[in-house]
Design a protein around this motif. Structure first.
Motif, PDB file in Angstrom:
ATOM      1  N   VAL A 185      28.999  33.132  18.411  1.00 61.04           N
ATOM      2  CA  VAL A 185      28.061  32.011  18.479  1.00 61.04           C
ATOM      3  C   VAL A 185      27.886  31.390  17.100  1.00 61.04           C
ATOM      4  CG1 VAL A 185      25.651  31.388  18.896  1.00 61.04           C
ATOM      5  CG2 VAL A 185      26.857  32.815  20.520  1.00 61.04           C
ATOM      6  N   THR A 186      27.761  32.254  16.096  1.00 56.67           N
ATOM      7  CA  THR A 186      27.613  31.752  14.728  1.00 56.67           C
ATOM      8  C   THR A 186      28.846  30.937  14.318  1.00 56.67           C
ATOM      9  OG1 THR A 186      26.468  33.822  14.309  1.00 56.67           O
ATOM     10  CG2 THR A 186      26.947  32.455  12.404  1.00 56.67           C
ATOM     11  N   ASP A 187      30.024  31.499  14.622  1.00 56.82           N
ATOM     12  CA  ASP A 187      31.271  30.796  14.290  1.00 56.82           C
ATOM     13  C   ASP A 187      31.361  29.452  14.998  1.00 56.82           C
ATOM     14  OD1 ASP A 187      32.081  32.697  12.605  1.00 56.82           O
ATOM     15  OD2 ASP A 187      33.742  33.468  13.817  1.00 56.82           O
ATOM     16  N   LEU A 188      31.023  29.478  16.272  1.00 58.52           N
ATOM     17  CA  LEU A 188      31.096  28.249  17.075  1.00 58.52           C
ATOM     18  C   LEU A 188      30.181  27.180  16.490  1.00 58.52           C
ATOM     19  CD1 LEU A 188      32.382  27.149  19.637  1.00 58.52           C
ATOM     20  CD2 LEU A 188      30.387  27.923  20.901  1.00 58.52           C
ATOM     21  N   PHE A 189      29.026  27.637  16.092  1.00 64.66           N
ATOM     22  CA  PHE A 189      28.059  26.717  15.512  1.00 64.66           C
ATOM     23  C   PHE A 189      28.597  26.140  14.204  1.00 64.66           C
ATOM     24  CE2 PHE A 189      23.735  26.183  13.439  1.00 64.66           C
ATOM     25  CZ  PHE A 189      23.494  24.995  14.093  1.00 64.66           C
ATOM     26  N   ASP A 190      29.180  27.008  13.396  1.00 66.02           N
ATOM     27  CA  ASP A 190      29.767  26.559  12.121  1.00 66.02           C
ATOM     28  C   ASP A 190      30.859  25.522  12.357  1.00 66.02           C
ATOM     29  OD1 ASP A 190      28.218  28.022  10.454  1.00 66.02           O
ATOM     30  OD2 ASP A 190      29.578  29.746  10.360  1.00 66.02           O
ATOM     31  N   LEU A 191      31.700  25.830  13.333  1.00 64.85           N
ATOM     32  CA  LEU A 191      32.819  24.922  13.616  1.00 64.85           C
ATOM     33  C   LEU A 191      32.311  23.574  14.100  1.00 64.85           C
ATOM     34  CD1 LEU A 191      35.899  24.722  13.773  1.00 64.85           C
ATOM     35  CD2 LEU A 191      35.729  25.348  16.167  1.00 64.85           C
ATOM     36  N   ALA A 192      31.324  23.623  15.001  1.00 64.90           N
ATOM     37  CA  ALA A 192      30.760  22.386  15.531  1.00 64.90           C
ATOM     38  C   ALA A 192      30.192  21.544  14.404  1.00 64.90           C
ATOM     39  CB  ALA A 192      29.684  22.702  16.555  1.00 64.90           C
ATOM     40  N   LYS A 193      29.536  22.212  13.472  1.00 65.51           N
ATOM     41  CA  LYS A 193      28.941  21.481  12.351  1.00 65.51           C
ATOM     42  C   LYS A 193      30.027  20.875  11.466  1.00 65.51           C
ATOM     43  CE  LYS A 193      26.275  24.611  10.858  1.00 65.51           C
ATOM     44  NZ  LYS A 193      25.377  25.444  10.057  1.00 65.51           N
TER      45      LYS A 193
ATOM     46  N   GLN B  85      44.411  25.491  16.504  1.00 65.84           N
ATOM     47  CA  GLN B  85      43.563  25.029  17.608  1.00 65.84           C
ATOM     48  C   GLN B  85      42.435  26.022  17.820  1.00 65.84           C
ATOM     49  OE1 GLN B  85      46.065  24.502  20.969  1.00 65.84           O
ATOM     50  NE2 GLN B  85      46.970  22.648  20.116  1.00 65.84           N
ATOM     51  N   ARG B  86      41.343  25.498  18.313  1.00 65.45           N
ATOM     52  CA  ARG B  86      40.179  26.365  18.502  1.00 65.45           C
ATOM     53  C   ARG B  86      40.464  27.431  19.548  1.00 65.45           C
ATOM     54  NH1 ARG B  86      36.577  21.025  18.482  1.00 65.45           N
ATOM     55  NH2 ARG B  86      37.585  20.348  16.583  1.00 65.45           N
ATOM     56  N   PHE B  87      39.969  28.586  19.279  1.00 61.07           N
ATOM     57  CA  PHE B  87      40.059  29.729  20.188  1.00 61.07           C
ATOM     58  C   PHE B  87      41.477  30.238  20.386  1.00 61.07           C
ATOM     59  CE2 PHE B  87      36.094  27.711  21.586  1.00 61.07           C
ATOM     60  CZ  PHE B  87      35.242  28.751  21.308  1.00 61.07           C
ATOM     61  N   TYR B  88      42.426  29.701  19.612  1.00 63.83           N
ATOM     62  CA  TYR B  88      43.781  30.199  19.770  1.00 63.83           C
ATOM     63  C   TYR B  88      43.888  31.549  19.087  1.00 63.83           C
ATOM     64  CZ  TYR B  88      48.726  30.100  20.653  1.00 63.83           C
ATOM     65  OH  TYR B  88      49.963  30.389  21.130  1.00 63.83           O
TER      66      TYR B  88
ATOM     67  N   LEU C  64      38.188  31.753  15.932  1.00 64.17           N
ATOM     68  CA  LEU C  64      37.839  30.461  15.321  1.00 64.17           C
ATOM     69  C   LEU C  64      38.039  30.464  13.814  1.00 64.17           C
ATOM     70  CD1 LEU C  64      34.553  29.674  17.239  1.00 64.17           C
ATOM     71  CD2 LEU C  64      36.725  28.521  17.498  1.00 64.17           C
ATOM     72  N   GLY C  65      38.397  31.639  13.294  1.00 66.10           N
ATOM     73  CA  GLY C  65      38.475  31.812  11.840  1.00 66.10           C
ATOM     74  C   GLY C  65      39.273  30.746  11.123  1.00 66.10           C
ATOM     75  N   LEU C  66      40.502  30.528  11.566  1.00 64.01           N
ATOM     76  CA  LEU C  66      41.351  29.554  10.869  1.00 64.01           C
ATOM     77  C   LEU C  66      40.877  28.128  11.111  1.00 64.01           C
ATOM     78  CD1 LEU C  66      44.952  30.998  11.228  1.00 64.01           C
ATOM     79  CD2 LEU C  66      43.452  31.037   9.250  1.00 64.01           C
TER      80      LEU C  66
END
Lengths: 621, 234
Positions: A454-462, A570-573, A586-588
């Motif tokens: 969730v934290t990663d997703l939030f970071d990516l979205a931002k 790509q996300r979630f790859y 989501l790291g990369l």
């Protein structure tokens, strides 16, 4: 043979030779004109064989006649003159010849003047000599004639001059012919080169052709006029010993050599210029650019272009094909222009006939302008409003997007907080079975992973929405790398991988957000730790290439990478399809997003089993 | 224990209940509230020693509540929020909160932070002023006795090595100032520095593990990435 000739005829040496030969020939030919005129030779001698039939003789005779007339009344005599005179006025004889009239007539028959009916008459042509008039008695008998000795002498000079003149003319004609031949040859080969059939233009051809023609015409006429002047001057000298002519003659004789040199240099210069300009014109004709490369043509063409464009702007409706609002603008504009033209013409016409009516036309024009401006104002207000609304909507959408991210994040995090808290409480319960305790452990790890995701997703979205607060500062990339590696030291040690780090000796300063960049490096190194083949080496380099700092991270993948560098970002790859490893996948993507936010470039390259990440930043100057 | 009353405020009842349970297990007395106004009420009625306050709440949000409470009382406030941005943390702390915990939180970390804040408030809050020593450097819950070369965190003694102590002394004396690794090395080791980033970082990490509740998200000893290290001034 053919190509050999072609190579020879079009070679630069041949061209220059032909050019110089042409110039020299023309110069020599033209030089014959002043040379021929130099020694007061009348050009008459070319077509008149006998001196006594020439205009020159007549002039001399006339001169003599005038002299005689001047002194006759004083009853003086001219001694040692080349001519004789004989006047019989009744019984009175006035003469410088010591013989009777009969003898005189016998001796000096031929070219002479005699008096008949109180008028001088040319014996040869039988014409009246009107230039010498005076009061003569009707029965006055008079003769003026040159001595044979003198005439013979004159005739010999005349013939010598004739030969000289003919020599100059023949020389002149020959050289002129040679010059023209050279010119024709040059005309044929100019612009040609042995290797192709194309017309090659030289730098002289940059001159616009109309300017070239004007220049050429000007120079030729100038040349002709000046040559003509000298020529005419000489002719005048030959015809009359006028004061001017005499002076010119002496001057000329004094400076014959020098002036001939100067004269030929001037002619050579003129011919070089004329040849160059003329050949340039020929080249242009050959290339078909004579008209298209003239100033007038270009000006007219541009004028036409400008006119068509402005014409289109005013009258062509379809320049705003997708803007219906501007249709009205176009109509109004057209009406405005037409009305203005009509009113202007009216004003002009009326001002001549009745000035009061012209004032009315002006008043109407003002009304038209007001109407035009008013119409435009409403249109512009509408457009303005449209844009404003558009911007507002966009801002609203942007705000909503940011709010959505925040809300979703909040809504995900709140239940997660409960899950984690209660799992923890559950773990503290006493009297749980061994199995239940295991289940709780699993719940704890998985909820922890969910939290990270969730934290990663939030970071990516931002990072992708751009709603991210960055703190830019001058940071040392080398230091950052060292810090990151030290911070992750334990993890690196545990992994059993060997890290080979090569950093420059000096600091590598860039302008960026250190905290986000730490996150980038952390993710990249984490990725390497997770997916590297056991007991292999991970290479991390920091290089300066040009004005860029490039971090390169290379590792050997522990599995076959059957994806492209685009896919991995790509996300979630996830590289491993089983997705068994922990991590959000989501790291990369986050690393790429943050690098972009921080003003850098993030690239992934895959070469066999080598996985390579390139992060580049512009160096601070 | 037992007499320490903690006010837990969150609009999510389950979370309040979970925290209540967690803190009760540790022996604290809990007062519950579900929005900002209730919290203000509860604060009037009870003697509260610490407040755990959610930010996103109906009626009166956590930040406004913090400001109101600070007008009257000096009790420690720990903010709880789903907002994890640095800017949110800074805003919360500048409003007068003493600590900031992001949701979802680790229960152990929450407990540690609550304990730390309470200790600081109860043990040192009043005593601190009376026995103020000139050679005592304090920053937040940290206090470094330069005479005894001794560090306490919220009143609890912490053992440091000589090098760790010297680094901490340097950073605490210059709290808020960023030091590059080379500078720290030169000042602490008294030797010219050459590629010392790793050495310094290892020590910093060790100190952090000793003084921070969550070493990964330090409150005191922070890494300024790409520049150096600093002691956050609290």
């Amino acid at each position: 043979m053919d190509t050999k000739w072609r190579r020879f005829s079009t070679s630069i040496v041949t061209k220059v030779f032909a050019f110089l030969l042409g110039v020299a020939s023309i110069t020599t030919a033209v030089l014959q004109i002043p040379l021929g005129n130099r020694e007061n030779i009348s050009s008459e001698c070319v077509w008149v064989d006998d001196y006594i039939k020439s205009d020159a003789y007549h002039t001399e005779l006339l001169q003599a006649l005038k002299q005689v007339e001047k002194i006759r009344f004083f009853h003086k005599h001219i001694d040692n003159a080349e001519y004789f005179y004989y006047f019989i006025d009744g019984n009175l004889v006035y003469s410088n010849a010591n013989c009777s009239l009969k003898d005189f007539s016998g001796m000096y028959q031929g070219a002479s003047y005699f008096m008949k009916d109180a008028k001088w008459i040319d014996e040869l042509s039988g014409e009246d000599i009107t230039s010498v008039t005076g009061y003569y008695k009707k029965d006055l008998e008079a003769y003026v004639t040159f001595t044979d000795v003198y005439l013979n002498q004159k005739q010999q000079i005349w013939l010598r001059d004739k030969n000289k003149m003919l020599f100059h003319i023949i020389i002149g004609c020959c050289f002129a012919l040679l010059g023209i031949l050279m010119l024709i040859y040059l005309m044929c080969i100019t612009g040609k080169k042995h290797m192709d059939e194309k017309v090659h233009l030289s730098i002289f051809d940059k001159l616009y052709s109309d300017i070239n023609i004007i220049l050429l015409g000007f120079i030729i006429s100038f040349f002709y006029c000046n040559i003509g002047e000298i020529f005419q001057d000489d002719k005048r000298i030959a015809l009359s010993f006028s004061e001017h002519g005499m002076k010119f003659l002496t001057d000329f004789q004094e400076k014959t050599f020098l002036s001939a040199l100067f004269f030929s240099a001037a002619i050579a210069l003129f011919s070089i210029i004329i040849f160059t300009l003329f050949l340039s014109l020929i080249r242009k004709v050959k290339a078909g650019r004579l008209i298209s490369h003239s100033l007038l043509y270009i000006i007219l063409q541009n004028l036409y272009k400008v006119n068509t464009i402005s014409f289109q702007y005013i009258f062509y409706k379809k320049i705003f094909p997708e803007a219906s609002m501007t249709d009205k603008l176009y109509c109004r504009q057209l009406i405005m222009i037409i009305l203005t033209i009509i009113l202007f013409l009216m004003a002009v016409i009326f001002s001549m006939v009745r000035p009061t009516l012209a004032a009315i036309a002006l008043l109407l024009e003002i009304l038209v302008i007001i109407w035009y401006v008013k119409g435009n104002r409403t249109l512009f207000t509408n457009i303005d409003q449209g844009i404003q609304e558009n911007i507002k909507e966009q801002m609203k959408a942007e705000r909503m997007k940011v709010a959505l991210i925040t809300n979703v994040s909040h809504d995900l995090k709140t239940p997660l907080t409960s899950i984690i808290s209660y799992t923890d409480l559950l773990a503290r319960e006493e009297g749980l079975s061994e199995a239940a305790f295991d289940y709780i452990k699993i719940l704890q790890t998985k909820s922890e992973r969910l939290k990270n995701m969730v934290t990663d997703l939030f970071d990516l979205a931002k990072s992708t929405s751009g709603d991210i607060t960055l703190e830019f500062d001058t940071i040392d990339l080398k230091k950052l790398l060292e810090q990151t590696l030290a911070e992750m030291g334990d993890k690196i040690k545990q992994s059993g991988l060997e890290f080979r780090v090569k950093l420059p000796d000096t600091s590598v300063n860039i302008m960026s957000d250190g905290k986000r960049l730490y996150r980038v490096l952390q993710n990249v190194i984490d990725n390497a730790l997770k997916y590297s083949l056991k007991d292999t080496r991970v290479y991390i380099y920091l290089d300066i290439v040009g004005n860029k700092a490039i971090i390169t991270m290379k590792n050997v993948a522990g599995y076959q990478m059957d994806f492209t560098s685009e896919e991995i970002l790509q996300r979630f790859y996830r590289g491993d399809a089983s997705r068994a490893e922990e991590g959000s996948g989501l790291g990369l993507s986050i690393a790429q997003g943050f690098t972009g936010n921080c003003g850098g470039e993030f690239k992934v390259e895959i070469d066999g089993d080598i996985f390579k990440v390139l992060i580049s930043f512009e160096l601070l100057k | 224990m037992g007499e320490e009353k903690i006010l837990v405020v969150d609009d999510d009842k389950e979370i309040v209940k979970a925290i209540e349970k967690l803190l009760m297990l540790e022996g604290y007395t809990i007062v519950k509230a579900y929005d900002g106004l209730e919290a203000m009420d509860a604060l009037m009625k009870n003697t509260i020693h610490l407040i755990l306050l959610d930010i996103m709440m109906p009626k009166l949000d956590g930040l406004s509540a913090t400001m109101k409470i600070r007008e009257q009382k000096n009790i420690p406030i720990i903010l709880l929020s789903a907002k994890s941005e640095d800017s949110d943390k800074i805003l919360g702390l500048s409003m007068g909160a003493d600590d900031y915990i992001t949701k979802p939180f680790n229960p152990q970390e929450l407990l540690a932070r609550v304990k730390s804040q309470l200790r600081r408030y109860l043990l040192l809050g009043d005593v601190d002023n009376s026995r103020k020593k000139t050679n005592l450097i304090t920053n937040g819950g940290l206090s470094l006795d330069t005479d005894a070369m001794h560090l306490t965190i919220d009143g609890e003694a912490v053992k440091l090595t000589a090098t760790e102590y010297r680094i901490l002394e340097l950073l605490m004396k210059n709290a808020g100032i960023v030091f590059a690794a080379e500078k720290i090395y030169e000042r602490v080791w008294n030797e010219p520095a050459y590629s010392v980033e790793n050495t310094v970082m290892v020590h910093i990490r060790r100190i952090r593990e000793k003084i921070e509740i969550n070493p990964k998200e330090p409150n005191y000893l922070k890494v300024v990435w790409g520049i150096g290290y600093k002691m956050e001034k609290i």
